[in-house]
Design an enzyme around this catalytic site. Structure first.
Site, PDB file in Angstrom:
ATOM      1  N   THR A   1      -7.800   8.905   8.894  1.00  0.00           N
ATOM      2  CA  THR A   1      -7.589   7.654   8.146  1.00  0.00           C
ATOM      3  C   THR A   1      -7.387   6.457   9.071  1.00  0.00           C
ATOM      4  O   THR A   1      -6.780   5.463   8.683  1.00  0.00           O
ATOM      5  CB  THR A   1      -6.372   7.794   7.221  1.00  0.00           C
ATOM      6  OG1 THR A   1      -5.217   8.187   8.010  1.00  0.00           O
ATOM      7  CG2 THR A   1      -6.615   8.828   6.141  1.00  0.00           C
TER       8      THR A   1
ATOM      9  N   GLY B   1      -7.841   3.101  10.594  1.00  0.00           N
ATOM     10  CA  GLY B   1      -8.480   1.864  10.140  1.00  0.00           C
ATOM     11  C   GLY B   1      -8.454   1.634   8.650  1.00  0.00           C
ATOM     12  O   GLY B   1      -9.154   0.744   8.152  1.00  0.00           O
ATOM     13  N   THR B   2      -7.624   2.379   7.914  1.00  0.00           N
ATOM     14  CA  THR B   2      -7.605   2.198   6.461  1.00  0.00           C
ATOM     15  C   THR B   2      -7.116   0.805   6.055  1.00  0.00           C
ATOM     16  O   THR B   2      -7.652   0.199   5.132  1.00  0.00           O
ATOM     17  CB  THR B   2      -6.730   3.261   5.769  1.00  0.00           C
ATOM     18  OG1 THR B   2      -5.452   3.300   6.395  1.00  0.00           O
ATOM     19  CG2 THR B   2      -7.371   4.623   5.844  1.00  0.00           C
ATOM     20  N   GLY B   3      -6.094   0.291   6.747  1.00  0.00           N
ATOM     21  CA  GLY B   3      -5.579  -1.029   6.398  1.00  0.00           C
ATOM     22  C   GLY B   3      -6.595  -2.124   6.647  1.00  0.00           C
ATOM     23  O   GLY B   3      -6.757  -3.045   5.833  1.00  0.00           O
ATOM     24  N   CYS B   4      -7.288  -2.046   7.764  1.00  0.00           N
ATOM     25  CA  CYS B   4      -8.335  -3.027   8.086  1.00  0.00           C
ATOM     26  C   CYS B   4      -9.445  -2.973   7.043  1.00  0.00           C
ATOM     27  O   CYS B   4      -9.922  -4.000   6.544  1.00  0.00           O
ATOM     28  CB  CYS B   4      -8.925  -2.739   9.466  1.00  0.00           C
ATOM     29  SG  CYS B   4      -7.732  -2.680  10.810  1.00  0.00           S
TER      30      CYS B   4
ATOM     31  N   LYS C   1       0.832  -1.202   0.000  1.00  0.00           N
ATOM     32  CA  LYS C   1       0.000   0.000   0.000  1.00  0.00           C
ATOM     33  C   LYS C   1       0.869   1.256   0.000  1.00  0.00           C
ATOM     34  O   LYS C   1       1.865   1.332   0.707  1.00  0.00           O
ATOM     35  CB  LYS C   1      -0.912  -0.021   1.238  1.00  0.00           C
ATOM     36  CG  LYS C   1      -1.877  -1.208   1.240  1.00  0.00           C
ATOM     37  CD  LYS C   1      -2.623  -1.341   2.550  1.00  0.00           C
ATOM     38  CE  LYS C   1      -1.723  -1.738   3.691  1.00  0.00           C
ATOM     39  NZ  LYS C   1      -2.462  -2.125   4.909  1.00  0.00           N
TER      40      LYS C   1
END
Length: 265
Positions: free
Chosen positions: A209, A211-214, A175
């Site tokens: 942002t 929690g973007t990875g989750c 990412k």
């Protein structure tokens, strides 16, 4: 009616912005039925993580047994795994129940800097869990930790992704949210499955942002559950998360959460 399902195996976020809570919100928004196995409780909010309480290995196994012996699982999202015991329980569960379409977000630390997965467990991740996954989704700092390589260019990112792909046998999505080498206003992620595929999108100037990875990994798993090919599941998930960020939800006094009630298309 046939309902597609996704199982999230992750930690709980008491503020609702990341972890199990973000995963289930994402799955609901994208039209799949979400189920959960909780690996850790956290006391956290938009300002940071105040405490972590790992779930016992035996109880993680019991949750997996209870869900998978009764419900169909079309895809799996794996997030926070706080210790070796949790990793062993998950690896055993993947094998025992023949789980497929597994997406693993290697949560090594929170946005606020709290370390989750301990350093001595990285090798277990790479040797035992990554080979059981279809896609892993590290950000740039996590990819640097996992490969021991600096990533300060697209070429470096491709080399790191190729290293993980060749050594672990899984597709890799690096990412680009932490990128310092792309054009202003561009958010580019690298999907690697023997070839490097750069997926570009718009970078929004929004500090909220959490929690973007989750959210992204859950969106990918949702796409896989609906029958999309891996690269198309990634593309759809990226479109979804861009909309979640662009909504500019404002909650809390720190790095706020996304607005999950969006659609991919």
């Amino acid at each position: 009616m046939k309902q597609r399902t996704v199982l999230t195996i992750a930690g709980s976020d008491s503020s609702g912005g990341a972890g199990i809570q973000a995963d289930l919100k994402t799955m609901e928004a994208l039209g799949v039925y979400g189920m959960s196995v909780i690996t850790a409780l956290t006391a956290q909010n938009t300002l940071g993580v105040r405490g972590i309480s790992p779930v016992e290995k035996s109880f993680i196994s019991l949750q997996l047994e209870t869900v998978c012996s009764d419900m169909p699982v079309d895809a799996v999202k794996i997030g926070m795994l706080p210790d070796i015991g949790a990793m062993e329980a998950v690896a055993k569960g993947i094998d025992k129940f023949g789980l497929t379409n597994v997406v693993l977000d290697p949560v090594l630390s929170s946005t606020s800097g709290t370390e989750f997965t301990k350093e001595n467990t990285y090798e277990y991740l790479k040797k035992e869990l990554f080979p059981r996954c279809l896609i892993i989704t590290p950000n740039i700092p996590e990819a640097q930790i996992l490969t021991g390589r600096d990533i300060n260019s697209r070429k470096n990112a491709e080399e790191a992704a190729a290293h993980i792909y060749e050594s672990c046998g899984c597709n890799v999505l690096i990412k680009g949210g932490h990128s310092s080498f792309d054009q202003i206003g561009v958010s580019a992620d690298l999907f690697y499955n023997s070839d490097a595929i750069w997926i570009e999108g718009r970078r929004y100037e929004n500090p909220n942002t959490h929690g973007t990875g989750c959210t992204l990994s859950s969106a990918i798993a949702s796409g896989l559950a609906m029958g999309l090919e891996p690269v198309n599941a990634v593309i759809q998930a990226k479109k979804y998360i861009e909309k979640c960020i662009a909504a500019c939800l404002e909650l809390g006094h720190g790095r706020g959460p996304l607005y999950h009630s969006m659609r991919a298309n």
